[in-house]
Scaffold this active site. Sequence first.
Site, PDB file in Angstrom:
ATOM      1  N   LYS A 123      13.102   5.521  31.223  1.00  0.00           N
ATOM      2  CA  LYS A 123      11.761   5.097  30.810  1.00  0.00           C
ATOM      3  C   LYS A 123      11.926   4.277  29.539  1.00  0.00           C
ATOM      4  O   LYS A 123      12.433   4.771  28.532  1.00  0.00           O
ATOM      5  CB  LYS A 123      10.892   6.330  30.547  1.00  0.00           C
ATOM      6  CG  LYS A 123       9.507   5.972  30.054  1.00  0.00           C
ATOM      7  CD  LYS A 123       8.655   7.212  29.894  1.00  0.00           C
ATOM      8  CE  LYS A 123       7.302   6.859  29.326  1.00  0.00           C
ATOM      9  NZ  LYS A 123       6.485   8.054  29.101  1.00  0.00           N
ATOM     10  N   LYS A 180      11.304   2.911  35.036  1.00  0.00           N
ATOM     11  CA  LYS A 180       9.936   2.665  34.568  1.00  0.00           C
ATOM     12  C   LYS A 180       9.957   1.766  33.336  1.00  0.00           C
ATOM     13  O   LYS A 180      10.765   2.024  32.431  1.00  0.00           O
ATOM     14  CB  LYS A 180       9.337   4.019  34.205  1.00  0.00           C
ATOM     15  CG  LYS A 180       7.930   3.988  33.666  1.00  0.00           C
ATOM     16  CD  LYS A 180       7.502   5.392  33.327  1.00  0.00           C
ATOM     17  CE  LYS A 180       6.089   5.392  32.785  1.00  0.00           C
ATOM     18  NZ  LYS A 180       5.663   6.719  32.398  1.00  0.00           N
TER      19      LYS A 180
HETATM   20  C1  PBG Z   1       3.551   9.615  28.456  1.00  0.00           C
HETATM   21  C2  PBG Z   1       3.421   8.618  29.499  1.00  0.00           C
HETATM   22  C3  PBG Z   1       3.156   7.271  29.325  1.00  0.00           C
HETATM   23  C4  PBG Z   1       3.066   6.735  30.597  1.00  0.00           C
HETATM   24  C5  PBG Z   1       3.291   7.740  31.514  1.00  0.00           C
HETATM   25  N1  PBG Z   1       3.517   8.915  30.818  1.00  0.00           N
HETATM   26  C6  PBG Z   1       2.899   6.504  28.107  1.00  0.00           C
HETATM   27  C7  PBG Z   1       3.927   6.368  27.079  1.00  0.00           C
HETATM   28  O1  PBG Z   1       5.087   6.730  27.215  1.00  0.00           O
HETATM   29  O2  PBG Z   1       3.531   5.868  26.025  1.00  0.00           O
HETATM   30  C8  PBG Z   1       2.749   5.321  30.893  1.00  0.00           C
HETATM   31  C9  PBG Z   1       2.307   5.060  32.260  1.00  0.00           C
HETATM   32  C10 PBG Z   1       1.632   3.769  32.442  1.00  0.00           C
HETATM   33  O3  PBG Z   1       1.560   2.916  31.540  1.00  0.00           O
HETATM   34  O4  PBG Z   1       1.130   3.580  33.542  1.00  0.00           O
HETATM   35  N2  PBG Z   1       4.693  10.320  28.463  1.00  0.00           N
END
Ligand code: PBG
Length: 323
Positions: A195, A248
Amino acid sequence: MSFPARRLRRLRTSEKMRELVRQSRLSASDLICPVFVREDIKVEADAESMSGTKILPLEGLCDEIETISGLGIPAIMLFGIPSKKDDTGTSAYGNGIVQQAISQIKSNFGDKMVIMADVCLCQYTTSGHCGIARGKKIDNDESLKILAKIATSHADAGVDTVSPSAMMDGQVAAIRDALDEGGHTDISIMSHSAKHRSNFYAPFRDAAECAPQFGDRKTYQVPYTNAREAMLEAEADVNEGVDIVMIKPALAYLDLIAEARRRFDVPVAAYSVSGEYALVKAAAKLGYVDEQAMTEEILASIKRAGADMIVTYFAKSAAGFIQ
Ligand code: PBG
């Protein structure tokens, strides 16, 4: 011999011919639909930053799941918006909004819907960080204990798959241990393995009210400049027993999806995040692009790159027209 010998246009001459030689295919069964449930509301609302995405109360939640299921989508990904936040994210475990949603859906749908739930702290902590803050630092190993508690509470409520997105080192191992100790050996883990520290999350942070209150997520999310580091993240998860790895965001990270597909034999998921959705929505609203055509092309590209499944806010609309 006339030039050229190979005319690639020969196999593009008709719709049927193109169908015959088609090399990748997307179907509703590849999609995972995100579902937002919010504790302090009684009627559903539209997420302003992600138009067309609903924020739902517990009441009537199963109607929405019925709609998703009726479209042939096999899985949902639950995100909770609690009414209270604190330093250690206590509303993320125990009988919180997500746990109630899970048990409601499980008792109504049983095995007819794969229930996945996000395991993270940022919606639940006053800091808005994905782990426990100690001063200005995010404490990795303290956070693992809480993430394990959250995953166990989801499993107790009847979740099928937990999906840690906190990017703490060792989160898959900590969760696997806790699940197994709790007798939840059949509950799978789909980790947000790679991520990235991405600007594409902005609309989600508005919708889920989880923006960091100080600093940023650069000390735990992967820098988007580092492909090998992303692979080390996925490899670590595989070694910790993850069931599904995830890359992601998706659209700006197709190289990593393709590389993960080549390197690992576990299923690869791609999360097409809120910013990817919002860009298309906004451009379509202005009349600059055709929303349906753009959605089809983007999802087809993610599939072609090697994703076995795609988490997307277009799931419901796309399920109706993809083939
Ligand atoms: C939080 C989380 C986020 C997303 C999914 N889980 C935001 C972040 O890490 O700031 C983002 C998902 C999206 O933008 O669709 N853990």
